[in-house]
Design a protein around this motif. Structure first.
Motif, mmCIF file in Angstrom:
data_model
loop_
_atom_site.group_PDB
_atom_site.id
_atom_site.type_symbol
_atom_site.label_atom_id
_atom_site.label_comp_id
_atom_site.label_asym_id
_atom_site.label_seq_id
_atom_site.Cartn_x
_atom_site.Cartn_y
_atom_site.Cartn_z
ATOM 1 N N LYS A 53 0.829 -1.208 0.000
ATOM 2 C CA LYS A 53 0.000 0.000 0.000
ATOM 3 C C LYS A 53 0.865 1.262 0.000
ATOM 4 N N ASP A 54 2.171 1.063 -0.175
ATOM 5 C CA ASP A 54 3.135 2.168 -0.173
ATOM 6 C C ASP A 54 3.227 2.863 1.183
ATOM 7 N N GLU A 55 2.992 2.099 2.241
ATOM 8 C CA GLU A 55 3.132 2.622 3.608
ATOM 9 C C GLU A 55 4.487 2.181 4.162
ATOM 10 N N PHE A 96 5.193 -7.404 6.914
ATOM 11 C CA PHE A 96 4.688 -6.074 6.597
ATOM 12 C C PHE A 96 4.830 -5.752 5.116
ATOM 13 N N LYS A 97 5.978 -6.026 4.522
ATOM 14 C CA LYS A 97 6.228 -5.602 3.138
ATOM 15 C C LYS A 97 5.509 -6.461 2.101
ATOM 16 N N GLY A 98 5.130 -7.679 2.472
ATOM 17 C CA GLY A 98 4.442 -8.547 1.522
ATOM 18 C C GLY A 98 5.326 -8.856 0.325
#
Length: 395
Positions: free
Chosen positions: A340-342, A375-377
């Motif tokens: 999600k680019d977070e 988190f990064k998937g």
């Protein structure tokens, strides 16, 4: 008519011999194109020509003669881009030219050629195609050979930088009852710009540090190697942390031409006085955990290498530290992004650190890596990731 045809054949044969000799002599690309141009002008009945080849993403004119305007460097007209999917002579409405044809080699388009000629176009097309093919295949082979040489030179440079960087990191870190230090390093490229170190000053004092240089790859690794050598030399000369930082800043300022900078954190712990003196030079927030208290170590100065002298500088001392946990890291950790680019960010890291001080530092680093990977998937890491943990039990 027969005599004229034989003359043309002789001219074409001479042209091929001249071009072949030039290729065999391994002449530079520009010289090959000049020979190509003057061969066509002197030996063949071609009045006007424009040769377009690809340079990087653009198709531009490389050889031109006979036209009213100089076409060298001009882009290939957009309407002829479709020629890249065709073969053979095509009539053209391009001003001053009779025909245009694409030149291929092994299904790869090498050139688009526009001509005006007094001779029969079909004959000229076959010969021009052959002549252009010889020249451009030679140029393409030279380009590939040059690229291969550059890649080989870069590979050797990379190997040297990698060996240099391996010397940056301490071969052994202390793992005794009163002092445990664990490090983790994951370069984004083959070599990176992160650095950590442990330096034993005397029987009571040691220095632990972490750094991150701006930029990546070989230049970053070489700048960091110079930084490490300077640090180790300075620690032998003085135990004054402020003096060490001032000299490191000057060294980095000179080495990096004030264009590259280094973020740096260093702490000196004294087992005898139970004091930790530290300085943070524009680095991430460093976490100190003692008992139930979490303290962020941010005092110090700005990044090293951008200003000389530093606009401000201070070190800070923390007293009565007999049992604590120090966690240092580079921004590749908190700036890991998900689908999600977070960004992972500092708060998520801080959440992992709540609770008791980690007893197994290697396991703690693995816990952070698992959290990062989850988190990064499917996203990949886009920066070097370095962690240095220190656990003191000085009771």
């Amino acid at each position: 008519m027969k005599e004229t045809s034989l003359d043309i054949k002789d001219l074409q044969l001479n042209a091929l011999l001249e071009v072949t000799q030039a290729v065999n002599n391994n002449l530079p690309e520009d010289d090959l194109l000049k020979i190509y141009k003057f061969t066509l002008l002197a030996d063949l009945k071609i009045n006007k020509l424009a040769l377009y080849t690809q340079r990087e993403a653009n198709w531009i004119c490389r050889v031109n003669f006979g036209t009213k305007n100089n076409l060298i460097g001009s882009p290939l007209p957009e309407e002829y881009m479709e020629l890249k999917n065709q073969m053979g002579l095509v009539e053209t409405s391009f001003d001053e030219f009779d025909a245009v044809f694409p030149v291929y080699h092994k299904n790869k388009l090498l050139a688009v050629v526009f001509i005006e000629s007094d001779s029969e176009l079909g004959v000229q097309n076959r010969f021009l195609n052959a002549l252009t093919n010889i020249i451009l295949v030679a140029i393409e082979n030279k380009r590939l050979a040059r690229q291969q040489m550059e890649q080989e030179a870069y590979r050797r440079e990379l190997e040297i930088a990698k060996k240099v960087q391996n010397f940056l990191f301490p071969k052994e870190l202390p793992k005794i009852e009163r002092l445990q230090i664990e490090a983790f390093y994951l370069p984004h490229h083959d070599v990176g710009g992160d650095y950590y170190d442990y330096i034993q000053i005397d029987e009571n004092k040691f220095l632990a540090c972490i750094a991150d240089v701006s930029g990546k790859g070989v230049p970053a690794a070489l700048l960091m190697s110079n930084f490490q050598a300077s640090l180790r030399a300075l620690v032998r000369q003085t135990k004054n942390l402020k003096e060490i930082i001032e000299e490191l800043n000057l060294t980095t300022y000179v080495s990096g031409n004030a264009e590259n900078f280094i973020t740096f954190f260093a702490g000196i712990y004294d087992f005898k006085t139970k004091e930790l003196e530290y300085i943070n030079c524009g680095h991430n927030e460093i976490i100190l955990k003692h008992g139930d208290t979490i303290e962020l170590l941010n005092d110090g100065t700005t990044v090293l290498g951008m200003f000389d002298p530093l606009p401000f500088i201070e070190t800070k001392k923390l007293s009565s530290l007999d049992e604590f946990f120090l966690f240092t890291y580079t921004d590749g950790l908190t700036e890991t992004f998900n689908e999600k680019d977070e960004a992972f960010e500092f708060d998520r890291l801080l959440e992992i650190l709540k609770g008791e001080c980690p007893k197994d530092l290697s396991e703690f680093h693995n816990q952070i890596l698992e959290a990062l990977n989850t988190f990064k998937g499917s996203r990949s890491f886009h920066d070097d990731i370095t962690m240095l943990s220190c656990r003191i039990q000085n009771k």
